[in-house]
Write a protein that holds these residues in place. Structure first.
Motif, PDB file in Angstrom:
ATOM      1  N   TYR A  92       2.533  13.411  -4.737  1.00 45.41           N
ATOM      2  CA  TYR A  92       2.604  12.446  -5.449  1.00 45.41           C
ATOM      3  C   TYR A  92       4.297  12.236  -5.457  1.00 45.41           C
ATOM      4  O   TYR A  92       4.954  11.157  -5.868  1.00 45.41           O
ATOM      5  CB  TYR A  92       2.470  11.571  -7.078  1.00 45.41           C
ATOM      6  N   ASP A 203       7.556   9.790  -2.906  1.00 42.47           N
ATOM      7  CA  ASP A 203       5.202  10.181  -2.572  1.00 42.47           C
ATOM      8  C   ASP A 203       5.100  10.605  -1.455  1.00 42.47           C
ATOM      9  O   ASP A 203       5.459   9.851  -0.244  1.00 42.47           O
ATOM     10  CB  ASP A 203       5.872   8.743  -2.710  1.00 42.47           C
ATOM     11  N   HIS A 256       5.865   8.810  -7.022  1.00 30.58           N
ATOM     12  CA  HIS A 256       5.083   7.683  -6.400  1.00 30.58           C
ATOM     13  C   HIS A 256       4.669   6.739  -7.248  1.00 30.58           C
ATOM     14  O   HIS A 256       4.822   5.332  -7.290  1.00 30.58           O
ATOM     15  CB  HIS A 256       3.439   7.797  -6.503  1.00 30.58           C
TER      16      HIS A 256
END
Length: 285
Positions: A92, A203, A256
């Motif tokens: 992420y 991400d 993310h």
């Protein structure tokens, strides 16, 4: 999925609403969003290869598997190899440190090595970007599994046999998920809603490649071509504007959960969305 689907529900219910129940919906933003399964999957693999996380050979093997009608045992091996490539980094947020602690072990074992943990925390603190802690999810998981916390929240009143986890596999064969919400996005664009899709470009789980592939699927006409946008004299990301009100914006160096990594740039992005203003095209802003 959730925000566009809710927006569609509001839009449809507004048609038969009274003055008192009408919701004045103007638009929505979604970030690093899963919106189309096919292009999302392709973008994940392409992102990993383009960022030197997987080899050329593994990349081509996975691509061949994706084109097969059925998955072979060898394909399973390739997909497992892809997952293992991310095992030592945070998918992420591919450039930030990972949490050095194993939150799955018992508390007692943590107490035994407390001096080592404190030393590691001190060392880690000098390496982390300001304001970001890669162990946050672990803290939350431990917090929500505390009996006093669950009592205060009136949670787990049935005393489940398994603990709380951020991502649960308890529900098997869940199929209440559309493969794509691109038709919803196009429908709401045509209805006049302002829609911005933003993407933190570090991400690897829902990467910017997936988002770009998905938007390209809608075949929208470009109104303003790809360009940099700025915050405090620095490039904050890149942006492209499409006919009908759709805006794609990236946030440079963010993972993310974009506001966690780039709070100031995120505030600027959000403020410009609310005021329906274009993102700054000059380093003077």
């Amino acid at each position: 999925h959730y925000v566009p689907q809710l927006a569609e529900l509001i839009y449809e219910r507004n048609k038969g609403s009274t003055k008192d129940s009408y919701i004045n919906l103007k638009g929505f933003m979604i970030g690093n969003a899963v919106i189309n399964d096919e292009t999302d999957s392709a973008g994940i693999v392409d992102y990993a290869w383009s960022h030197a996380i997987i080899s050329d050979q593994l990349y081509h093997n996975i691509k061949e598997c994706d084109n097969r009608e059925s998955i072979t045992n060898q394909c399973v091996v390739h997909y497992r190899g892809f997952a293992e490539a991310y095992s030592d980094i945070d998918i992420y947020s591919i450039y930030t440190p990972v949490c050095p602690f194993d939150f799955s072990t018992r508390i007692s074992s943590k107490l035994v090595v407390a001096p080592l943990l404190l030393s590691a925390l001190h060392d880690l603190g000098h390496k982390l970007p300001s304001g970001y802690d890669p162990c946050t999810e672990g803290y939350a998981e431990k917090f929500f599994n505390r009996e006093d916390v669950q009592m205060a929240l009136h949670a787990n009143v049935t005393k489940l046999s398994y603990p709380y986890t951020p991502c649960s596999n308890v529900i098997q064969k869940w199929n209440d998920s559309a493969e794509t919400i691109l038709p919803i996005i196009k429908k709401l664009l045509n209805a006049g809603l302002r829609i911005w899709i933003y993407s933190g470009d570090t991400d690897g789980r829902v990467p910017v490649t997936s988002t770009r592939y998905s938007i390209n699927k809608m075949r929208l006409r470009v109104k303003e071509e790809w360009r940099a946008w700025f915050h405090k004299s620095q490039v904050a990301g890149w942006v492209e504007t499409y006919e009908g009100g759709l805006v794609l914006a990236t946030v440079r160096g963010a993972g993310h959960q974009v506001p966690v990594f780039a709070p100031q740039q995120s505030l600027s992005l959000f403020s410009h969305f609310l005021s329906a203003k274009t993102l700054p095209a000059s380093s003077k802003f």
